[in-house]
Design a protein around this motif. Structure first.
Motif, PDB file in Angstrom:
ATOM      1  N   GLY A   1       6.894  -6.769   0.361  1.00 30.71           N
ATOM      2  CA  GLY A   1       5.613  -6.328   0.912  1.00 30.71           C
ATOM      3  C   GLY A   1       4.619  -5.957  -0.172  1.00 30.71           C
ATOM      4  O   GLY A   1       3.436  -6.287  -0.079  1.00 30.71           O
ATOM      5  N   ALA A   2       5.107  -5.288  -1.209  1.00 30.62           N
ATOM      6  CA  ALA A   2       4.223  -4.892  -2.311  1.00 30.62           C
ATOM      7  C   ALA A   2       3.676  -6.107  -3.052  1.00 30.62           C
ATOM      8  O   ALA A   2       2.576  -6.075  -3.584  1.00 30.62           O
ATOM      9  CB  ALA A   2       4.964  -3.970  -3.271  1.00 30.62           C
ATOM     10  N   ALA A   3       4.448  -7.190  -3.056  1.00 28.73           N
ATOM     11  CA  ALA A   3       4.028  -8.409  -3.748  1.00 28.73           C
ATOM     12  C   ALA A   3       3.247  -9.363  -2.848  1.00 28.73           C
ATOM     13  O   ALA A   3       2.708 -10.358  -3.328  1.00 28.73           O
ATOM     14  CB  ALA A   3       5.254  -9.136  -4.311  1.00 28.73           C
ATOM     15  N   ALA A   4       3.169  -9.074  -1.571  1.00 28.57           N
ATOM     16  CA  ALA A   4       2.509  -9.976  -0.625  1.00 28.57           C
ATOM     17  C   ALA A   4       1.007 -10.048  -0.891  1.00 28.57           C
ATOM     18  O   ALA A   4       0.395  -9.076  -1.334  1.00 28.57           O
ATOM     19  CB  ALA A   4       2.760  -9.501   0.807  1.00 28.57           C
ATOM     20  N   ALA A   5       0.441 -11.194  -0.603  1.00 31.54           N
ATOM     21  CA  ALA A   5      -1.017 -11.352  -0.731  1.00 31.54           C
ATOM     22  C   ALA A   5      -1.730 -10.386   0.204  1.00 31.54           C
ATOM     23  O   ALA A   5      -2.779  -9.840  -0.140  1.00 31.54           O
ATOM     24  CB  ALA A   5      -1.410 -12.787  -0.418  1.00 31.54           C
TER      25      ALA A   5
ATOM     26  N   ALA B   1      -0.839  -5.558   4.286  1.00 28.54           N
ATOM     27  CA  ALA B   1      -1.081  -5.049   5.637  1.00 28.54           C
ATOM     28  C   ALA B   1      -0.460  -5.974   6.679  1.00 28.54           C
ATOM     29  O   ALA B   1       0.141  -5.516   7.654  1.00 28.54           O
ATOM     30  CB  ALA B   1      -2.576  -4.880   5.886  1.00 28.54           C
ATOM     31  N   THR B   2      -0.584  -7.272   6.465  1.00 27.43           N
ATOM     32  CA  THR B   2       0.027  -8.237   7.379  1.00 27.43           C
ATOM     33  C   THR B   2       1.543  -8.124   7.309  1.00 27.43           C
ATOM     34  O   THR B   2       2.230  -8.134   8.331  1.00 27.43           O
ATOM     35  CB  THR B   2      -0.419  -9.665   7.035  1.00 27.43           C
ATOM     36  N   TRP B   3       2.084  -7.976   6.096  1.00 22.81           N
ATOM     37  CA  TRP B   3       3.528  -7.814   5.935  1.00 22.81           C
ATOM     38  C   TRP B   3       4.024  -6.562   6.649  1.00 22.81           C
ATOM     39  O   TRP B   3       5.110  -6.565   7.228  1.00 22.81           O
ATOM     40  CB  TRP B   3       3.903  -7.766   4.447  1.00 22.81           C
ATOM     41  N   MET B   4       3.224  -5.498   6.618  1.00 20.51           N
ATOM     42  CA  MET B   4       3.621  -4.237   7.274  1.00 20.51           C
ATOM     43  C   MET B   4       3.947  -4.487   8.748  1.00 20.51           C
ATOM     44  O   MET B   4       4.928  -3.962   9.267  1.00 20.51           O
ATOM     45  CB  MET B   4       2.497  -3.197   7.183  1.00 20.51           C
ATOM     46  N   ALA B   5       3.115  -5.283   9.394  1.00 19.94           N
ATOM     47  CA  ALA B   5       3.292  -5.522  10.828  1.00 19.94           C
ATOM     48  C   ALA B   5       4.525  -6.358  11.141  1.00 19.94           C
ATOM     49  O   ALA B   5       5.095  -6.250  12.221  1.00 19.94           O
ATOM     50  CB  ALA B   5       2.046  -6.194  11.397  1.00 19.94           C
TER      51      ALA B   5
ATOM     52  N   THR C   1     -11.465   3.799   5.351  1.00 17.63           N
ATOM     53  CA  THR C   1     -12.540   3.558   6.308  1.00 17.63           C
ATOM     54  C   THR C   1     -13.720   4.481   6.008  1.00 17.63           C
ATOM     55  O   THR C   1     -14.870   4.041   5.994  1.00 17.63           O
ATOM     56  CB  THR C   1     -12.037   3.778   7.745  1.00 17.63           C
ATOM     57  N   ARG C   2     -13.413   5.747   5.745  1.00 15.26           N
ATOM     58  CA  ARG C   2     -14.486   6.705   5.442  1.00 15.26           C
ATOM     59  C   ARG C   2     -15.193   6.359   4.134  1.00 15.26           C
ATOM     60  O   ARG C   2     -16.404   6.507   4.017  1.00 15.26           O
ATOM     61  CB  ARG C   2     -13.928   8.135   5.353  1.00 15.26           C
ATOM     62  N   ARG C   3     -14.435   5.886   3.147  1.00 15.96           N
ATOM     63  CA  ARG C   3     -15.019   5.568   1.843  1.00 15.96           C
ATOM     64  C   ARG C   3     -15.508   4.134   1.772  1.00 15.96           C
ATOM     65  O   ARG C   3     -16.027   3.708   0.742  1.00 15.96           O
ATOM     66  CB  ARG C   3     -13.987   5.808   0.739  1.00 15.96           C
ATOM     67  N   GLU C   4     -15.312   3.388   2.827  1.00 15.98           N
ATOM     68  CA  GLU C   4     -15.729   1.996   2.898  1.00 15.98           C
ATOM     69  C   GLU C   4     -15.146   1.166   1.752  1.00 15.98           C
ATOM     70  O   GLU C   4     -15.858   0.442   1.060  1.00 15.98           O
ATOM     71  CB  GLU C   4     -17.264   1.902   2.933  1.00 15.98           C
ATOM     72  N   LEU C   5     -13.821   1.273   1.587  1.00 18.41           N
ATOM     73  CA  LEU C   5     -13.147   0.466   0.574  1.00 18.41           C
ATOM     74  C   LEU C   5     -13.136  -0.993   1.001  1.00 18.41           C
ATOM     75  O   LEU C   5     -13.099  -1.305   2.182  1.00 18.41           O
ATOM     76  CB  LEU C   5     -11.702   0.939   0.378  1.00 18.41           C
ATOM     77  N   THR C   6     -13.145  -1.853   0.010  1.00 22.09           N
ATOM     78  CA  THR C   6     -13.029  -3.282   0.297  1.00 22.09           C
ATOM     79  C   THR C   6     -11.582  -3.585   0.684  1.00 22.09           C
ATOM     80  O   THR C   6     -10.669  -2.807   0.365  1.00 22.09           O
ATOM     81  CB  THR C   6     -13.395  -4.114  -0.949  1.00 22.09           C
ATOM     82  N   PRO C   7     -11.354  -4.713   1.337  1.00 24.14           N
ATOM     83  CA  PRO C   7      -9.974  -5.093   1.646  1.00 24.14           C
ATOM     84  C   PRO C   7      -9.116  -5.182   0.380  1.00 24.14           C
ATOM     85  O   PRO C   7      -7.943  -4.812   0.396  1.00 24.14           O
ATOM     86  CB  PRO C   7     -10.119  -6.461   2.315  1.00 24.14           C
ATOM     87  N   GLU C   8      -9.700  -5.625  -0.712  1.00 20.79           N
ATOM     88  CA  GLU C   8      -8.950  -5.729  -1.969  1.00 20.79           C
ATOM     89  C   GLU C   8      -8.529  -4.350  -2.471  1.00 20.79           C
ATOM     90  O   GLU C   8      -7.409  -4.168  -2.951  1.00 20.79           O
ATOM     91  CB  GLU C   8      -9.783  -6.451  -3.038  1.00 20.79           C
ATOM     92  N   GLN C   9      -9.430  -3.377  -2.368  1.00 17.36           N
ATOM     93  CA  GLN C   9      -9.104  -2.018  -2.795  1.00 17.36           C
ATOM     94  C   GLN C   9      -8.010  -1.417  -1.907  1.00 17.36           C
ATOM     95  O   GLN C   9      -7.080  -0.784  -2.398  1.00 17.36           O
ATOM     96  CB  GLN C   9     -10.353  -1.133  -2.766  1.00 17.36           C
ATOM     97  N   LEU C  10      -8.144  -1.642  -0.614  1.00 16.07           N
ATOM     98  CA  LEU C  10      -7.138  -1.131   0.312  1.00 16.07           C
ATOM     99  C   LEU C  10      -5.787  -1.798   0.056  1.00 16.07           C
ATOM    100  O   LEU C  10      -4.750  -1.133   0.041  1.00 16.07           O
ATOM    101  CB  LEU C  10      -7.572  -1.347   1.765  1.00 16.07           C
ATOM    102  N   ASN C  11      -5.789  -3.103  -0.181  1.00 15.85           N
ATOM    103  CA  ASN C  11      -4.554  -3.814  -0.516  1.00 15.85           C
ATOM    104  C   ASN C  11      -3.929  -3.236  -1.781  1.00 15.85           C
ATOM    105  O   ASN C  11      -2.708  -3.086  -1.863  1.00 15.85           O
ATOM    106  CB  ASN C  11      -4.799  -5.314  -0.690  1.00 15.85           C
ATOM    107  N   GLY C  12      -4.743  -2.917  -2.763  1.00 11.75           N
ATOM    108  CA  GLY C  12      -4.244  -2.334  -4.003  1.00 11.75           C
ATOM    109  C   GLY C  12      -3.554  -0.998  -3.767  1.00 11.75           C
ATOM    110  O   GLY C  12      -2.480  -0.735  -4.315  1.00 11.75           O
ATOM    111  N   GLN C  13      -4.175  -0.165  -2.931  1.00 11.71           N
ATOM    112  CA  GLN C  13      -3.567   1.119  -2.589  1.00 11.71           C
ATOM    113  C   GLN C  13      -2.241   0.908  -1.866  1.00 11.71           C
ATOM    114  O   GLN C  13      -1.242   1.560  -2.165  1.00 11.71           O
ATOM    115  CB  GLN C  13      -4.484   1.940  -1.678  1.00 11.71           C
ATOM    116  N   LEU C  14      -2.247   0.008  -0.913  1.00 12.59           N
ATOM    117  CA  LEU C  14      -1.057  -0.259  -0.121  1.00 12.59           C
ATOM    118  C   LEU C  14       0.067  -0.806  -0.993  1.00 12.59           C
ATOM    119  O   LEU C  14       1.219  -0.377  -0.881  1.00 12.59           O
ATOM    120  CB  LEU C  14      -1.399  -1.231   1.007  1.00 12.59           C
TER     121      LEU C  14
END
Length: 121
Positions: A94-98, A101-105, A44-57
């Motif tokens: 979860g790691a393979a999910a599109a 974050a949705t899988w986490m929930a 959030t602080r670095r304003e990552l894109t959803p794709e970047q955040l998904n990659g980290q996750l």
């Protein structure tokens, strides 16, 4: 002539081993959960894109799954080994999910509950 007794006790898996494996599996999940929360806040602080955040996750989840597999290998009790290995397989999903974050929930939240319930002597 006395029959030699086996050097190893055939009593099966030790309670101490099971407790250690289960405790470490819990610690790994807690550590990964903290990393995920920290990464989300930093994103959030670095304003990552959803794709970047998904990659980290995805990377964090894949690492957690690998760590759990290693821990499962330490288990003397086949039931505990299977339980922790199954948790790793679920996390692989979860790691393979599109959208991990949705899988986490929906998927991740059930794993600690199951380990708490079933990972014991």
């Amino acid at each position: 002539t006395a029959t030699p007794s086996p050097s190893a006790s055939p009593t099966g898996p030790s309670a101490a081993n099971t407790a250690a494996v289960c405790r470490r599996a819990d610690e790994l999940i807690i550590e990964a959960s903290r990393r995920i929360a920290d990464d989300s806040a930093a994103a959030t602080r670095r304003e990552l894109t959803p794709e970047q955040l998904n990659g980290q996750l995805k990377g964090t989840l894949a690492g957690l799954a690998d760590d759990l597999r290693k821990q499962a290998g330490n288990a003397e009790d086949p039931r505990i080994r299977d339980l922790v290995t199954d948790a790793a397989k679920q996390i692989d999903t979860g790691a393979a999910a599109a959208s991990p974050a949705t899988w986490m929930a929906s998927g991740f939240v059930r794993i600690p509950e199951r380990l708490t319930r079933d990972c014991h002597v």
